[in-house]
Design a protein around this motif. Structure first.
Motif, PDB file in Angstrom:
ATOM      1  N   ALA A 158       0.673  -1.290  -0.165  1.00 45.26           N
ATOM      2  CA  ALA A 158      -0.066  -0.097   0.001  1.00 45.26           C
ATOM      3  C   ALA A 158       0.891   1.244   0.165  1.00 45.26           C
ATOM      4  O   ALA A 158       0.465   2.269  -0.777  1.00 45.26           O
ATOM      5  CB  ALA A 158      -0.893   0.006   1.019  1.00 45.26           C
ATOM      6  N   HIS A 159       1.826   1.346   0.936  1.00 46.62           N
ATOM      7  CA  HIS A 159       2.796   2.389   1.034  1.00 46.62           C
ATOM      8  C   HIS A 159       3.991   2.384   0.389  1.00 46.62           C
ATOM      9  O   HIS A 159       5.022   3.196   0.759  1.00 46.62           O
ATOM     10  CB  HIS A 159       2.809   2.764   2.403  1.00 46.62           C
ATOM     11  N   ALA A 160       4.533   1.398  -0.209  1.00 44.43           N
ATOM     12  CA  ALA A 160       5.859   1.210  -0.616  1.00 44.43           C
ATOM     13  C   ALA A 160       6.283   2.176  -1.815  1.00 44.43           C
ATOM     14  O   ALA A 160       5.544   2.560  -2.581  1.00 44.43           O
ATOM     15  CB  ALA A 160       6.106  -0.293  -1.277  1.00 44.43           C
ATOM     16  N   GLY A 161       7.582   2.591  -1.397  1.00 46.25           N
ATOM     17  CA  GLY A 161       8.015   3.767  -2.202  1.00 46.25           C
ATOM     18  C   GLY A 161       7.631   5.253  -1.791  1.00 46.25           C
ATOM     19  O   GLY A 161       7.956   6.244  -2.433  1.00 46.25           O
ATOM     20  N   TYR A 216       5.112   3.852  -7.014  1.00 44.26           N
ATOM     21  CA  TYR A 216       4.106   4.674  -5.915  1.00 44.26           C
ATOM     22  C   TYR A 216       3.836   6.199  -6.554  1.00 44.26           C
ATOM     23  O   TYR A 216       2.732   6.606  -6.568  1.00 44.26           O
ATOM     24  CB  TYR A 216       4.880   5.095  -4.578  1.00 44.26           C
ATOM     25  N   HIS A 217       4.593   6.667  -7.507  1.00 46.20           N
ATOM     26  CA  HIS A 217       4.732   7.846  -7.829  1.00 46.20           C
ATOM     27  C   HIS A 217       3.640   7.777  -9.266  1.00 46.20           C
ATOM     28  O   HIS A 217       2.410   8.807  -8.986  1.00 46.20           O
ATOM     29  CB  HIS A 217       5.972   8.543  -8.533  1.00 46.20           C
ATOM     30  N   LEU A 218       3.822   6.770 -10.058  1.00 41.37           N
ATOM     31  CA  LEU A 218       2.601   6.558 -11.102  1.00 41.37           C
ATOM     32  C   LEU A 218       1.171   6.439 -10.189  1.00 41.37           C
ATOM     33  O   LEU A 218       0.159   6.725 -10.793  1.00 41.37           O
ATOM     34  CB  LEU A 218       3.153   5.382 -11.672  1.00 41.37           C
ATOM     35  N   LYS A 219       1.172   5.658  -9.234  1.00 39.67           N
ATOM     36  CA  LYS A 219      -0.101   5.273  -8.740  1.00 39.67           C
ATOM     37  C   LYS A 219      -0.705   6.366  -8.039  1.00 39.67           C
ATOM     38  O   LYS A 219      -2.072   6.465  -8.265  1.00 39.67           O
ATOM     39  CB  LYS A 219       0.192   4.322  -7.410  1.00 39.67           C
ATOM     40  N   THR A 220       0.079   7.436  -7.580  1.00 39.25           N
ATOM     41  CA  THR A 220      -0.496   8.616  -7.023  1.00 39.25           C
ATOM     42  C   THR A 220      -0.621   9.761  -8.134  1.00 39.25           C
ATOM     43  O   THR A 220      -1.474  10.557  -7.783  1.00 39.25           O
ATOM     44  CB  THR A 220       0.203   9.329  -5.799  1.00 39.25           C
ATOM     45  N   ARG A 221       0.122   9.709  -9.339  1.00 35.13           N
ATOM     46  CA  ARG A 221      -0.072  10.808 -10.287  1.00 35.13           C
ATOM     47  C   ARG A 221      -0.510  10.388 -11.601  1.00 35.13           C
ATOM     48  O   ARG A 221      -1.431  11.295 -12.154  1.00 35.13           O
ATOM     49  CB  ARG A 221       1.399  11.182 -10.364  1.00 35.13           C
ATOM     50  N   HIS A 222      -0.461   9.272 -12.036  1.00 36.04           N
ATOM     51  CA  HIS A 222      -0.668   8.793 -13.184  1.00 36.04           C
ATOM     52  C   HIS A 222      -1.061   7.269 -13.051  1.00 36.04           C
ATOM     53  O   HIS A 222      -0.330   6.270 -13.377  1.00 36.04           O
ATOM     54  CB  HIS A 222       0.241   9.105 -14.287  1.00 36.04           C
ATOM     55  N   SER A 223      -2.201   7.064 -12.717  1.00 36.02           N
ATOM     56  CA  SER A 223      -2.622   5.426 -12.436  1.00 36.02           C
ATOM     57  C   SER A 223      -2.340   4.775 -13.571  1.00 36.02           C
ATOM     58  O   SER A 223      -2.303   3.496 -13.656  1.00 36.02           O
ATOM     59  CB  SER A 223      -4.095   5.440 -11.750  1.00 36.02           C
TER      60      SER A 223
END
Length: 282
Positions: A155-158, A209-216
């Protein structure tokens, strides 16, 4: 007889555990329960499948290198291309690429310095487990890679605030990579495997994690690419492992979300006057 009153400072004709007919009038069912859509659950399942696929890709690249089906030049080229692709994806998904490039200058220099250190200690790493038997190395590698899978914070890796379990998972993966790197035929092979492990287990979760939060959508495409690559790389090594991997990916990304959606209809969360009072800011 008068209705029940929730006071302790007055004597009552009723027993302390007696309730009247108004007790269940304020019962609320499934209040503040979060419901999920199939698309959300499949996206979460693909995030889990991506990490599983990354572990299988790392193992398959090691086996291909050990059997000489993957040349050293191809392995070194792959190790060099991966950070470039990750950097490009980070720029594409970042709303302000110029600020990201400026803030990434110092970490990039540190990464280059780290790779130079790994290159310098590669001869030591290659002879690190020379007194160990192959069975011991394979067993320890399997155990530490399993620890990486089980303790990975999906869930929070990265994120910028890593948790203790994520650090434990990363240590397990790096220790496993050093064990199998000691079985490589040359110092350059050892350097390439350890560098690949750093890119895969340390840097890739940050990009995910960056892609998940910015560009899913990019994160979903990357997860699918990892799953396909893992199955394709194991196809020449073991057809059974490739088929089992495909089954695991489908089960995690599609089967588990469908099961959760089916079970969601049976969820019953009951709240009523027996709950503790909550203070409202209204």
């Amino acid at each position: 007889m008068p209705n029940c009153r929730k006071v302790l400072y007055e004597k009552s004709l009723r027993e302390d555990n007696e309730i009247d007919e108004t007790f269940l009038q304020s019962v609320r069912t499934n209040e503040d329960v979060r419901t999920y859509s199939l698309a959300q659950l499949v996206r979460c399942g693909l995030s889990i499948a991506q990490h599983l696929a990354s572990v299988l890709i790392f193992i398959s690249l090691f086996l291909h290198s050990l059997s000489d089906s993957l040349s050293l030049d191809a392995l070194m080229l792959l190790v060099a291309i991966i950070p470039v692709v990750g950097f490009a994806l980070r720029i594409i998904s970042d709303p302000s690429p110029s600020s990201f490039i400026a803030s990434s200058l110092s970490p990039s220099l540190f990464t280059v310095f780290f790779f130079l250190i790994v290159y310098g200690i590669s001869p030591v790493l290659r002879t690190l487990t020379v007194s160990f038997s192959d069975d011991t190395v394979w067993a320890l590698t399997s155990i530490f890679l399993l620890l990486n899978v089980f303790f990975f914070d999906y869930a929070h890796a990265g994120s910028s605030s890593p948790r203790r379990r994520e650090t434990f998972s990363l240590n397990g993966a790096m220790f496993a990579s050093m064990l199998i790197a000691s079985r490589m035929p040359s110092d350059l092979h050892t350097f390439a495997i350890v560098t690949l492990a750093v890119e895969n287990f340390a840097l890739r979760p940050r990009l995910q994690y960056h892609l998940k939060t910015r560009h899913s959508h990019l994160e979903v495409c990357l997860s699918l690419l990892f799953c396909v690559a893992a199955v394709a790389l194991f196809f020449d090594i073991s057809l059974f492992v490739a088929a089992a991997s495909l089954g695991v990916f489908v089960f995690v990304a599609v089967g588990c979300p469908l099961c959760l959606l089916y079970l969601q209809r049976f969820k019953r969360r009951i709240r009523g006057p027996w709950d503790e009072a909550s203070i409202s800011n209204d």
